[in-house]
Scaffold this motif. Structure first.
Motif, PDB file in Angstrom:
ATOM      1  N   ARG A  42       0.833  -1.220   0.000  1.00 21.20           N
ATOM      2  CA  ARG A  42       0.000   0.000   0.000  1.00 21.20           C
ATOM      3  C   ARG A  42       0.857   1.255   0.000  1.00 21.20           C
ATOM      4  NH1 ARG A  42      -4.107  -2.416   4.255  1.00 21.20           N
ATOM      5  NH2 ARG A  42      -5.493  -3.475   2.811  1.00 21.20           N
ATOM      6  N   ARG A  43       1.917   1.240   0.812  1.00 22.88           N
ATOM      7  CA  ARG A  43       2.799   2.408   0.877  1.00 22.88           C
ATOM      8  C   ARG A  43       3.512   2.611  -0.457  1.00 22.88           C
ATOM      9  NH1 ARG A  43       5.801   1.354   5.462  1.00 22.88           N
ATOM     10  NH2 ARG A  43       7.468   0.435   4.252  1.00 22.88           N
ATOM     11  N   LEU A  44       4.015   1.523  -1.043  1.00 25.75           N
ATOM     12  CA  LEU A  44       4.690   1.630  -2.335  1.00 25.75           C
ATOM     13  C   LEU A  44       3.743   2.124  -3.416  1.00 25.75           C
ATOM     14  CD1 LEU A  44       6.866  -1.605  -2.304  1.00 25.75           C
ATOM     15  CD2 LEU A  44       7.703   0.752  -2.281  1.00 25.75           C
ATOM     16  N   ARG A  45       2.504   1.638  -3.422  1.00 25.03           N
ATOM     17  CA  ARG A  45       1.521   2.085  -4.420  1.00 25.03           C
ATOM     18  C   ARG A  45       1.255   3.578  -4.271  1.00 25.03           C
ATOM     19  NH1 ARG A  45       0.149   0.527  -9.185  1.00 25.03           N
ATOM     20  NH2 ARG A  45      -0.428  -1.555  -8.518  1.00 25.03           N
ATOM     21  N   PHE A  46       1.087   4.055  -3.063  1.00 25.11           N
ATOM     22  CA  PHE A  46       0.838   5.477  -2.823  1.00 25.11           C
ATOM     23  C   PHE A  46       1.962   6.315  -3.420  1.00 25.11           C
ATOM     24  CE2 PHE A  46       1.532   9.216  -0.101  1.00 25.11           C
ATOM     25  CZ  PHE A  46       0.328   9.872  -0.293  1.00 25.11           C
ATOM     26  N   TRP A  47       3.210   5.947  -3.123  1.00 22.88           N
ATOM     27  CA  TRP A  47       4.338   6.744  -3.613  1.00 22.88           C
ATOM     28  C   TRP A  47       4.568   6.582  -5.108  1.00 22.88           C
ATOM     29  CZ3 TRP A  47       5.491  10.790  -1.190  1.00 22.88           C
ATOM     30  CH2 TRP A  47       5.366  10.849   0.197  1.00 22.88           C
ATOM     31  N   THR A  48       4.294   5.410  -5.671  1.00 21.18           N
ATOM     32  CA  THR A  48       4.462   5.269  -7.124  1.00 21.18           C
ATOM     33  C   THR A  48       3.407   6.070  -7.875  1.00 21.18           C
ATOM     34  OG1 THR A  48       3.198   3.199  -7.159  1.00 21.18           O
ATOM     35  CG2 THR A  48       5.591   3.018  -7.058  1.00 21.18           C
ATOM     36  N   LEU A  49       2.185   6.134  -7.351  1.00 24.27           N
ATOM     37  CA  LEU A  49       1.155   6.947  -8.014  1.00 24.27           C
ATOM     38  C   LEU A  49       1.531   8.427  -7.980  1.00 24.27           C
ATOM     39  CD1 LEU A  49      -2.166   5.245  -6.834  1.00 24.27           C
ATOM     40  CD2 LEU A  49      -1.162   5.218  -9.131  1.00 24.27           C
ATOM     41  N   ILE A  50       1.974   8.908  -6.840  1.00 22.85           N
ATOM     42  CA  ILE A  50       2.393  10.322  -6.745  1.00 22.85           C
ATOM     43  C   ILE A  50       3.557  10.593  -7.687  1.00 22.85           C
ATOM     44  CG2 ILE A  50       3.537  11.984  -5.215  1.00 22.85           C
ATOM     45  CD1 ILE A  50       1.715  10.994  -2.988  1.00 22.85           C
ATOM     46  N   SER A  51       4.544   9.709  -7.695  1.00 28.84           N
ATOM     47  CA  SER A  51       5.724   9.898  -8.552  1.00 28.84           C
ATOM     48  C   SER A  51       5.357   9.851 -10.032  1.00 28.84           C
ATOM     49  CB  SER A  51       6.766   8.815  -8.261  1.00 28.84           C
ATOM     50  OG  SER A  51       7.153   8.863  -6.922  1.00 28.84           O
ATOM     51  N   THR A  52       4.470   8.923 -10.401  1.00 28.03           N
ATOM     52  CA  THR A  52       4.063   8.805 -11.800  1.00 28.03           C
ATOM     53  C   THR A  52       3.357  10.063 -12.274  1.00 28.03           C
ATOM     54  OG1 THR A  52       3.844   6.406 -11.588  1.00 28.03           O
ATOM     55  CG2 THR A  52       2.685   7.451 -13.417  1.00 28.03           C
ATOM     56  N   TRP A  53       2.392  10.544 -11.478  1.00 24.78           N
ATOM     57  CA  TRP A  53       1.666  11.760 -11.882  1.00 24.78           C
ATOM     58  C   TRP A  53       2.586  12.976 -11.903  1.00 24.78           C
ATOM     59  CZ3 TRP A  53      -2.479  11.707 -14.586  1.00 24.78           C
ATOM     60  CH2 TRP A  53      -3.367  10.650 -14.482  1.00 24.78           C
ATOM     61  N   ALA A  54       3.508  13.070 -10.938  1.00 20.27           N
ATOM     62  CA  ALA A  54       4.454  14.194 -10.930  1.00 20.27           C
ATOM     63  C   ALA A  54       5.341  14.153 -12.173  1.00 20.27           C
ATOM     64  CB  ALA A  54       5.310  14.141  -9.657  1.00 20.27           C
ATOM     65  N   PHE A  55       5.807  12.956 -12.548  1.00 24.07           N
ATOM     66  CA  PHE A  55       6.624  12.810 -13.740  1.00 24.07           C
ATOM     67  C   PHE A  55       5.857  13.259 -14.987  1.00 24.07           C
ATOM     68  CE2 PHE A  55       8.142  10.351 -17.365  1.00 24.07           C
ATOM     69  CZ  PHE A  55       9.498  10.638 -17.335  1.00 24.07           C
ATOM     70  N   ILE A  56       4.592  12.847 -15.094  1.00 22.61           N
ATOM     71  CA  ILE A  56       3.784  13.214 -16.258  1.00 22.61           C
ATOM     72  C   ILE A  56       3.600  14.731 -16.326  1.00 22.61           C
ATOM     73  CG2 ILE A  56       1.456  13.075 -17.247  1.00 22.61           C
ATOM     74  CD1 ILE A  56       1.435  10.123 -16.239  1.00 22.61           C
TER      75      ILE A  56
END
Length: 196
Positions: A21-35
């Motif tokens: 859950r923690r990894l998913r939260f941070w990967t979603l934030i990182s992915t959207w920030a990258f985009i």
């Protein structure tokens, strides 16, 4: 390196469900920030080539975000500690998964969606109308590779036949980061039950 693998999948490993859950939260934030920063920014500054990247990666990010919230998502079906050990024939552990022949098998069967099921003693993959791809005692299973970011899956050898079990769809943008945790918990618990 062997020590790191042992610690990561040993008895003192972190709680897989909480970590996923923690990894998913941070990967979603990182992915959207990258985009937004590296694709939408240049597109808004007048570089039209980046619009295609925004559409493609934005669509994948939306699908990943929605998919991670479903009740049957790999994040929500991550094993809890000793879940396979406590499974019984009356109450087996069943998770959504995709089966594929091993990478070494050429011209094999296509990928198949179904359920990976464990009753504490046997492991099987069911698909379609009660079709079974394999059903074998856990102590006769060889786990071929340790799950990692490049192979976030279970690679099994059963009776000299290779099987690959994936928990995440190919398009999931976070599978590289979360997959080793989800597949790694299966790896650790199958090892504890006697898989080699």
């Amino acid at each position: 390196m062997a020590r790191k693998v042992r610690d990561r999948f040993g008895p003192n490993r972190p709680d897989a469900r909480r970590l996923a859950r923690r990894l998913r939260f941070w990967t979603l934030i990182s992915t959207w920030a990258f985009i937004f920063v590296f694709m939408l920014g240049p597109a808004l500054l007048g570089n039209p080539i980046y619009i295609a990247f925004v559409v493609i990666f934005g669509g994948l990010a939306i699908a990943t975000t929605i998919g991670s919230r479903r009740p049957e998502s790999p994040d929500n079906e991550t094993l809890e500690r000793d879940e396979l050990k406590n499974a019984t024939a009356d109450q087996p552990v069943a998770v959504n998964a995709t089966w594929a022949p091993s990478m070494r098998v050429r011209g094999g069967e296509p990928m198949t969606k179904g359920f990976l099921i464990c009753d504490g003693k046997r492991l099987r993959f069911e698909y379609g109308e009660d079709k079974i791809r394999f059903d074998t005692p856990i102590d006769r299973i060889k786990i071929m590779t340790v799950p990692n970011g490049f192979r976030p899956q279970l690679d099994l050898s059963i009776a000299d036949s290779g099987h690959t079990i994936r928990f995440f769809p190919v398009w999931d943008l976070g599978a590289m980061f979360i997959g080793p945790t989800v597949a790694g918990e299966w790896y650790a618990q199958l090892k504890e039950l006697g898989a080699s």
